[in-house]
Scaffold this active site. Structure first.
Site, short mmCIF file in Angstrom:
data_model
loop_
_atom_site.label_atom_id
_atom_site.label_comp_id
_atom_site.label_asym_id
_atom_site.label_seq_id
_atom_site.Cartn_x
_atom_site.Cartn_y
_atom_site.Cartn_z
N SER A 129 0.83 -1.21 0.00
CA SER A 129 0.00 0.00 0.00
C SER A 129 0.86 1.26 0.00
O SER A 129 2.00 1.27 0.47
CB SER A 129 -0.89 0.03 1.24
OG SER A 129 -1.65 -1.14 1.34
N GLN A 342 -22.91 -4.75 23.82
CA GLN A 342 -24.32 -4.57 24.21
C GLN A 342 -24.66 -5.41 25.44
O GLN A 342 -25.34 -4.95 26.36
CB GLN A 342 -25.22 -4.96 23.03
CG GLN A 342 -26.66 -4.52 23.18
CD GLN A 342 -26.81 -2.99 23.11
OE1 GLN A 342 -25.91 -2.29 22.61
NE2 GLN A 342 -27.90 -2.49 23.63
N GLY A 345 -23.53 -3.92 28.49
CA GLY A 345 -24.15 -2.64 28.82
C GLY A 345 -23.09 -1.55 28.96
O GLY A 345 -22.11 -1.53 28.21
N GLY A 346 -23.26 -0.69 29.97
CA GLY A 346 -22.29 0.40 30.18
C GLY A 346 -20.89 -0.11 30.43
O GLY A 346 -19.90 0.51 30.03
N GLU A 369 -5.82 -6.14 4.02
CA GLU A 369 -5.71 -7.29 3.07
C GLU A 369 -6.97 -7.37 2.21
O GLU A 369 -7.47 -8.45 1.88
CB GLU A 369 -5.38 -8.59 3.82
CG GLU A 369 -4.04 -8.46 4.53
CD GLU A 369 -3.31 -9.75 4.80
OE1 GLU A 369 -3.63 -10.78 4.18
OE2 GLU A 369 -2.37 -9.71 5.64
N GLU A 373 -15.62 -4.58 0.68
CA GLU A 373 -16.12 -4.28 -0.67
C GLU A 373 -15.25 -5.01 -1.71
O GLU A 373 -15.76 -5.59 -2.67
CB GLU A 373 -16.09 -2.76 -0.92
CG GLU A 373 -17.11 -1.95 -0.13
CD GLU A 373 -16.72 -1.73 1.34
OE1 GLU A 373 -15.57 -2.03 1.73
OE2 GLU A 373 -17.59 -1.28 2.11
C1 LIG Z 1 -3.86 -1.34 10.69
C2 LIG Z 1 -3.54 -1.52 9.23
C3 LIG Z 1 -2.49 -2.33 8.86
C4 LIG Z 1 -2.17 -2.48 7.49
N1 LIG Z 1 -1.09 -3.25 7.16
C5 LIG Z 1 -0.66 -3.25 5.87
C6 LIG Z 1 0.56 -3.90 5.50
O1 LIG Z 1 1.25 -4.51 6.33
N2 LIG Z 1 0.96 -3.81 4.20
C7 LIG Z 1 0.25 -3.16 3.25
O2 LIG Z 1 0.68 -3.12 2.10
N3 LIG Z 1 -0.93 -2.54 3.56
C8 LIG Z 1 -1.40 -2.57 4.84
N4 LIG Z 1 -2.57 -1.94 5.18
C9 LIG Z 1 -3.30 -1.19 4.14
C10 LIG Z 1 -4.63 -1.82 3.80
O3 LIG Z 1 -4.46 -2.99 3.06
C11 LIG Z 1 -5.48 -0.75 3.08
O4 LIG Z 1 -5.87 0.18 4.08
C12 LIG Z 1 -6.67 -1.31 2.37
O5 LIG Z 1 -6.27 -2.09 1.26
C13 LIG Z 1 -7.65 -0.22 1.90
O6 LIG Z 1 -6.97 0.79 1.23
P1 LIG Z 1 -7.25 2.34 1.64
O7 LIG Z 1 -7.09 2.40 3.12
O8 LIG Z 1 -6.38 3.19 0.82
O9 LIG Z 1 -8.77 2.58 1.31
P2 LIG Z 1 -9.38 2.96 -0.17
O10 LIG Z 1 -8.87 2.02 -1.19
O11 LIG Z 1 -9.18 4.43 -0.39
O12 LIG Z 1 -10.91 2.67 0.09
C14 LIG Z 1 -11.80 3.59 0.71
C15 LIG Z 1 -13.21 2.98 0.63
O13 LIG Z 1 -13.59 2.84 -0.75
C16 LIG Z 1 -13.96 1.51 -1.01
N5 LIG Z 1 -13.58 1.14 -2.38
C17 LIG Z 1 -12.39 1.31 -2.99
N6 LIG Z 1 -12.43 0.84 -4.24
C18 LIG Z 1 -13.68 0.33 -4.42
C19 LIG Z 1 -14.34 -0.32 -5.50
N7 LIG Z 1 -13.72 -0.57 -6.65
N8 LIG Z 1 -15.64 -0.69 -5.33
C20 LIG Z 1 -16.26 -0.47 -4.15
N9 LIG Z 1 -15.69 0.13 -3.09
C21 LIG Z 1 -14.42 0.53 -3.23
C22 LIG Z 1 -13.19 0.68 0.01
O14 LIG Z 1 -13.78 -0.59 0.20
C23 LIG Z 1 -13.29 1.57 1.23
O15 LIG Z 1 -14.53 1.39 1.86
C24 LIG Z 1 -2.94 -1.82 6.52
C25 LIG Z 1 -4.02 -1.02 6.91
C26 LIG Z 1 -4.33 -0.87 8.24
C27 LIG Z 1 -5.49 0.03 8.63
#
Ligand SMILES: Cc1cc2nc3c(=O)[nH]c(=O)nc-3n(C[C@H](O)[C@H](O)[C@H](O)COP(=O)(O)OP(=O)(O)OC[C@H]3O[C@@H](n4cnc5c(N)ncnc54)[C@H](O)[C@@H]3O)c2cc1C
Length: 387
Positions: A129, A342, A345-346, A369, A373
């Site tokens: 990412s 739930q 409760g509190g 991962e 969606e």
């Molecule tokens: C705690 C944490 C640890 C992580 N660890 C790693 C790691 O070790 N290595 C790594 O590479 N990444 C890692 N990630 C990244 C993670 O894989 C991404 O956050 C994830 O793939 C979503 O990308 P984004 O956050 O940019 O959201 P976006 O892609 O911007 O998505 C935003 C929203 O739009 C929706 N959306 C996007 N495209 C579509 C579509 N075509 N159709 C419908 N809905 C869509 C998504 O489902 C989401 O609801 C981590 C993330 C977190 C939060």
């Protein structure tokens, strides 16, 4: 007590027991404090390594345990039930960097990195990412340019689990050129180590949950990577990453099930103790039905996950079933932890009781991962591919 619907083998039950005892001694007593302090306990990596839990899917010839996937997932569920932050470290390490090296690395690369990784001496991370490339990971922009015996990489990787603690990071960067973009085929995978010149750790994320798991940006500023550190073929890095994520999703599903199961256990115990209107709240049908639905969803999620894992070990493609397992388990974790809050409760809303943390930890399983969606897109795509 076995948590699987179908019988586990004696070996799988022994592994489950080992993981449960380890978690009870080394994790559970500390997990609330680690969460409060956002504290990553480095010794946990060595301890997991000693047990062989960082080489569960690595063959014995590379110092791993060479186990089947259900054994790994059963252990991971136990660790996640104690602490989802420790579980994500274990899941990423076992499913992504080590599997990429095993499947696509040269024998020299496997020899050099897999053995210490299996022993827990080197923690692995996975950097796909970027700030502007999440679900659409193929649009990533970190750029690698060949310069003699090195690749020089510039860019920022985002959300890297354990990125500041890892000794080996499998990082994806573009190797196509700006004038001739090749989309997903223009991405290669590199073995990056923190000692390389130009490697930097950027912002550490301040997260809702998984607070004891560091999530950081990695900044590559003219990062100089020896050509020997290219993984497999140039231009295949995105394919390698996607194939590894098929398996990684099984780990996240196990993590989600561990979180959900823990919430169910806490809620079941609390409902027997907490009295209102002169009786334990478990006597109320509204509470009984919640607990029944929670238990059913946990069992169904685990059954689907173990079926997907068995299919993987038979050599069947698991893109669709892996996504189904991850989708179902993560939505179960979110739903079950919500019901647990739930039922408390509190008291479910405060940090003195564990369900508040489980509720916060559950959410991310629907995001990383591949978001829910994206899992639905994968599942639907496979429906048409197989028809
Ligand atoms: C705690 C944490 C640890 C992580 N660890 C790693 C790691 O070790 N290595 C790594 O590479 N990444 C890692 N990630 C990244 C993670 O894989 C991404 O956050 C994830 O793939 C979503 O990308 P984004 O956050 O940019 O959201 P976006 O892609 O911007 O998505 C935003 C929203 O739009 C929706 N959306 C996007 N495209 C579509 C579509 N075509 N159709 C419908 N809905 C869509 C998504 O489902 C989401 O609801 C981590 C993330 C977190 C939060």
């Amino acid at each position: 007590m076995s948590w699987a619907l179908h019988p586990l083998t004696e070996e799988q039950i022994a592994i489950q027991q080992t993981a449960r005892e380890f978690a009870a001694q080394e994790i559970t007593p500390f997990s609330a404090q680690w969460d409060r302090d956002s504290f990553f306990e480095p010794s946990i990596v060595a301890k997991l390594g000693e047990l062989g839990f960082l080489g569960m899917l690595i063959p014995e010839k590379y110092d791993g345990l060479g186990l089947d996937t259900i054994s790994y997932l059963v252990a991971l569920e136990e660790i996640a039930a104690a602490d989802a932050s420790v579980a994500v470290l274990m899941s990423v390490h076992n499913s992504l960097p080590t599997q990429m090296l095993l499947r696509f690395g040269s024998s020299a690369q496997r020899e050099k990195y897999l053995k210490p990784m299996a022993r827990g001496e080197l923690l692995g991370a996975f950097a796909l990412s970027e700030p502007e490339a999440g679900s659409d990971a193929a649009s990533l922009s970190a750029q690698a340019v060949r310069d003699g015996d090195s690749w020089v990489i510039n860019g920022t990787k985002a959300w890297v689990t354990s990125g500041n603690e890892a000794g080996v990071i499998l990082a994806m960067a573009r190797t196509d050129t700006p004038d001739k973009r090749r989309g997903a085929r223009g991405i290669s995978a590199f073995i990056v180590t923190p000692d390389l010149p130009g490697f930097g750790v950027g912002k550490k994320e301040n997260k809702l949950g998984l607070r004891a798991s560091p999530t950081v940006q990695l900044v590559f500023d003219n990062l100089r990577v020896p050509v020997a550190n290219l993984l497999g073929e140039e231009g295949q890095g995105f394919v390698y990453a996607m194939q590894s994520l098929d398996n990684g999703r099984l780990g996240i599903a196990a993590q989600a099930i561990g979180i959900a199961r823990s919430a169910l256990e806490h809620a079941t115990a609390y409902a027997a103790e907490r009295r209102q209107f002169g009786k334990p709240i478990k006597e109320f049908e509204a509470i009984q039905f919640k607990l029944a639905d929670m238990a059913t969803k946990v069992a169904a999620s685990r059954a689907l996950l173990h079926a997907a894992a068995a299919a993987k070990d038979r050599g069947s493609p698991i893109t669709q079933f892996g996504s189904m397992a991850k989708l179902m388990a993560s939505e179960t974790a979110m739903w079950v932890t919500t019901q647990a809050v739930q039922i408390f409760g509190g008291y479910g809303y405060v940090k003195e009781y564990p369900v508040e943390r489980l509720f916060r930890d559950a959410k991310v399983t629907e995001i990383y991962e591949g978001t829910s969606e994206i899992q639905r897109i994968v599942i639907a795509r496979e429906l048409y591919a197989s028809s």
